[in-house]
Design a protein around this motif. Sequence first.
Motif, mmCIF file in Angstrom:
data_model
loop_
_atom_site.group_PDB
_atom_site.id
_atom_site.type_symbol
_atom_site.label_atom_id
_atom_site.label_comp_id
_atom_site.label_asym_id
_atom_site.label_seq_id
_atom_site.Cartn_x
_atom_site.Cartn_y
_atom_site.Cartn_z
ATOM 1 N N MET A 1 0.814 -1.185 0.000
ATOM 2 C CA MET A 1 0.000 0.000 0.000
ATOM 3 C C MET A 1 0.865 1.259 0.000
ATOM 4 O O MET A 1 0.485 2.255 -0.559
ATOM 5 C CB MET A 1 -0.907 -0.033 1.237
ATOM 6 C CG MET A 1 -2.028 0.923 1.156
ATOM 7 S SD MET A 1 -3.389 0.177 0.278
ATOM 8 C CE MET A 1 -4.664 1.230 0.766
ATOM 9 N N LYS A 2 2.029 1.220 0.596
ATOM 10 C CA LYS A 2 2.913 2.371 0.695
ATOM 11 C C LYS A 2 3.381 2.863 -0.682
ATOM 12 O O LYS A 2 3.336 4.057 -0.943
ATOM 13 C CB LYS A 2 4.098 2.001 1.585
ATOM 14 C CG LYS A 2 4.879 3.157 2.054
ATOM 15 C CD LYS A 2 4.093 3.898 3.099
ATOM 16 C CE LYS A 2 5.026 4.742 3.906
ATOM 17 N NZ LYS A 2 4.357 5.757 4.637
ATOM 18 N N PRO A 3 3.841 1.996 -1.617
ATOM 19 C CA PRO A 3 4.280 2.476 -2.934
ATOM 20 C C PRO A 3 3.144 3.140 -3.713
ATOM 21 O O PRO A 3 3.360 4.091 -4.451
ATOM 22 C CB PRO A 3 4.780 1.221 -3.650
ATOM 23 C CG PRO A 3 5.053 0.221 -2.589
ATOM 24 C CD PRO A 3 4.149 0.564 -1.456
ATOM 25 N N ARG A 4 1.943 2.666 -3.527
ATOM 26 C CA ARG A 4 0.789 3.247 -4.227
ATOM 27 C C ARG A 4 0.522 4.673 -3.751
ATOM 28 O O ARG A 4 0.250 5.569 -4.540
ATOM 29 C CB ARG A 4 -0.419 2.358 -3.988
ATOM 30 C CG ARG A 4 -1.598 2.713 -4.805
ATOM 31 C CD ARG A 4 -2.667 1.677 -4.588
ATOM 32 N NE ARG A 4 -3.813 1.978 -5.386
ATOM 33 C CZ ARG A 4 -4.949 1.371 -5.297
ATOM 34 N NH1 ARG A 4 -5.088 0.384 -4.449
ATOM 35 N NH2 ARG A 4 -5.949 1.715 -6.055
ATOM 36 N N GLU A 5 0.591 4.911 -2.437
ATOM 37 C CA GLU A 5 0.397 6.246 -1.877
ATOM 38 C C GLU A 5 1.511 7.196 -2.318
ATOM 39 O O GLU A 5 1.263 8.365 -2.614
ATOM 40 C CB GLU A 5 0.329 6.169 -0.348
ATOM 41 C CG GLU A 5 -0.912 5.503 0.172
ATOM 42 C CD GLU A 5 -0.877 5.291 1.676
ATOM 43 O OE1 GLU A 5 0.142 5.621 2.316
ATOM 44 O OE2 GLU A 5 -1.872 4.761 2.201
ATOM 45 N N THR A 6 2.727 6.679 -2.353
ATOM 46 C CA THR A 6 3.862 7.490 -2.798
ATOM 47 C C THR A 6 3.678 7.897 -4.251
ATOM 48 O O THR A 6 3.892 9.054 -4.620
ATOM 49 C CB THR A 6 5.184 6.722 -2.621
ATOM 50 O OG1 THR A 6 5.330 6.357 -1.253
ATOM 51 C CG2 THR A 6 6.369 7.562 -3.061
ATOM 52 N N LEU A 7 3.271 6.966 -5.089
ATOM 53 C CA LEU A 7 3.047 7.247 -6.498
ATOM 54 C C LEU A 7 1.933 8.270 -6.682
ATOM 55 O O LEU A 7 2.046 9.211 -7.474
ATOM 56 C CB LEU A 7 2.722 5.956 -7.250
ATOM 57 C CG LEU A 7 2.566 6.075 -8.760
ATOM 58 C CD1 LEU A 7 3.837 6.616 -9.393
ATOM 59 C CD2 LEU A 7 2.238 4.716 -9.350
ATOM 60 N N LEU A 8 0.868 8.137 -5.930
ATOM 61 C CA LEU A 8 -0.237 9.087 -5.987
ATOM 62 C C LEU A 8 0.226 10.479 -5.543
ATOM 63 O O LEU A 8 -0.117 11.487 -6.161
ATOM 64 C CB LEU A 8 -1.398 8.605 -5.115
ATOM 65 C CG LEU A 8 -2.650 9.487 -5.114
ATOM 66 C CD1 LEU A 8 -3.233 9.587 -6.511
ATOM 67 C CD2 LEU A 8 -3.687 8.936 -4.148
ATOM 68 N N GLY A 9 1.019 10.551 -4.472
ATOM 69 C CA GLY A 9 1.557 11.830 -4.004
ATOM 70 C C GLY A 9 2.443 12.496 -5.039
ATOM 71 O O GLY A 9 2.367 13.708 -5.273
ATOM 72 N N LEU A 10 3.298 11.717 -5.708
ATOM 73 C CA LEU A 10 4.159 12.264 -6.753
ATOM 74 C C LEU A 10 3.342 12.766 -7.944
ATOM 75 O O LEU A 10 3.655 13.796 -8.549
ATOM 76 C CB LEU A 10 5.179 11.223 -7.202
ATOM 77 C CG LEU A 10 6.284 10.905 -6.203
ATOM 78 C CD1 LEU A 10 7.139 9.736 -6.703
ATOM 79 C CD2 LEU A 10 7.141 12.120 -5.945
ATOM 80 N N LEU A 11 2.273 12.057 -8.276
ATOM 81 C CA LEU A 11 1.400 12.472 -9.369
ATOM 82 C C LEU A 11 0.710 13.797 -9.045
ATOM 83 O O LEU A 11 0.649 14.705 -9.874
ATOM 84 C CB LEU A 11 0.367 11.382 -9.662
ATOM 85 C CG LEU A 11 -0.620 11.683 -10.792
ATOM 86 C CD1 LEU A 11 0.107 11.862 -12.105
ATOM 87 C CD2 LEU A 11 -1.640 10.566 -10.902
ATOM 88 N N VAL A 12 0.210 13.943 -7.834
ATOM 89 C CA VAL A 12 -0.428 15.189 -7.408
ATOM 90 C C VAL A 12 0.585 16.335 -7.417
ATOM 91 O O VAL A 12 0.300 17.438 -7.902
ATOM 92 C CB VAL A 12 -1.077 15.027 -6.015
ATOM 93 C CG1 VAL A 12 -1.508 16.362 -5.447
ATOM 94 C CG2 VAL A 12 -2.254 14.067 -6.082
ATOM 95 N N LEU A 13 1.783 16.080 -6.920
ATOM 96 C CA LEU A 13 2.836 17.096 -6.926
ATOM 97 C C LEU A 13 3.178 17.521 -8.351
ATOM 98 O O LEU A 13 3.311 18.715 -8.642
ATOM 99 C CB LEU A 13 4.084 16.573 -6.205
ATOM 100 C CG LEU A 13 5.273 17.529 -6.155
ATOM 101 C CD1 LEU A 13 4.910 18.808 -5.387
ATOM 102 C CD2 LEU A 13 6.479 16.854 -5.528
ATOM 103 N N ALA A 14 3.287 16.566 -9.254
ATOM 104 C CA ALA A 14 3.589 16.882 -10.657
ATOM 105 C C ALA A 14 2.479 17.717 -11.274
ATOM 106 O O ALA A 14 2.740 18.664 -12.029
ATOM 107 C CB ALA A 14 3.805 15.593 -11.447
ATOM 108 N N LEU A 15 1.227 17.409 -10.959
ATOM 109 C CA LEU A 15 0.108 18.191 -11.485
ATOM 110 C C LEU A 15 0.115 19.619 -10.944
ATOM 111 O O LEU A 15 -0.132 20.568 -11.677
ATOM 112 C CB LEU A 15 -1.216 17.496 -11.153
ATOM 113 C CG LEU A 15 -1.538 16.240 -11.960
ATOM 114 C CD1 LEU A 15 -2.770 15.540 -11.406
ATOM 115 C CD2 LEU A 15 -1.732 16.580 -13.424
ATOM 116 N N VAL A 16 0.391 19.777 -9.669
ATOM 117 C CA VAL A 16 0.458 21.114 -9.070
ATOM 118 C C VAL A 16 1.583 21.921 -9.701
ATOM 119 O O VAL A 16 1.398 23.067 -10.112
ATOM 120 C CB VAL A 16 0.615 21.036 -7.534
ATOM 121 C CG1 VAL A 16 0.948 22.396 -6.948
ATOM 122 C CG2 VAL A 16 -0.650 20.471 -6.901
#
Length: 173
Positions: A1-16
């Motif tokens: 579950m941890k890698p999925r949350e990290t990937l989602l966080g990086l995606l949100v950061l990239a969008l911002v």
Amino acid sequence: MKPRETLLGLLVLALVLGGVWWARGRSHAGSPVTAESAAKAAAPGGTAEASIPDVTLADQTVDLGDVRLSLSVAPRPILAFARSRFRARAEAAGAPVALENGRVSFEMTMPMGDHRYTLVPGTEGWQEAEVVLPLCGSGKRRWFATLEGTVAGKPRTARFQLDLTPPSGPPAP
């Protein structure tokens, strides 16, 4: 579950970050040059100093369309800590017109105190003020004069630049 949350966080950061980059690019690209944007660029610390009329060596005029504002200074060179006479005049259709509530203020790119002067009537449509400007301790000589007043009910403003000469130094470049 941890890698999925990290990937989602990086995606949100990239969008911002992408949104910020896109918004900044749109706000600067293709912006029309207006009197307001030119005035901001011409402000102390702005990028358009070369386009500001320089009264160091000669009288200058700013054409505002239907009105021209002129600024004159004597004596030259303009000496630091010495009294100089700044004269201003508004013209429309080649003739002097009233510059109501005329004033001239001076500033540098760093705080140098309050240097605002009310213009009083002079000869031939000119208004004038006796001005004393100090020399900055940093050695910088460039001052900016803002001429303000009302002509025919409309506020008018023009910016000029000038370089002071030290009291016993060579003339300003």
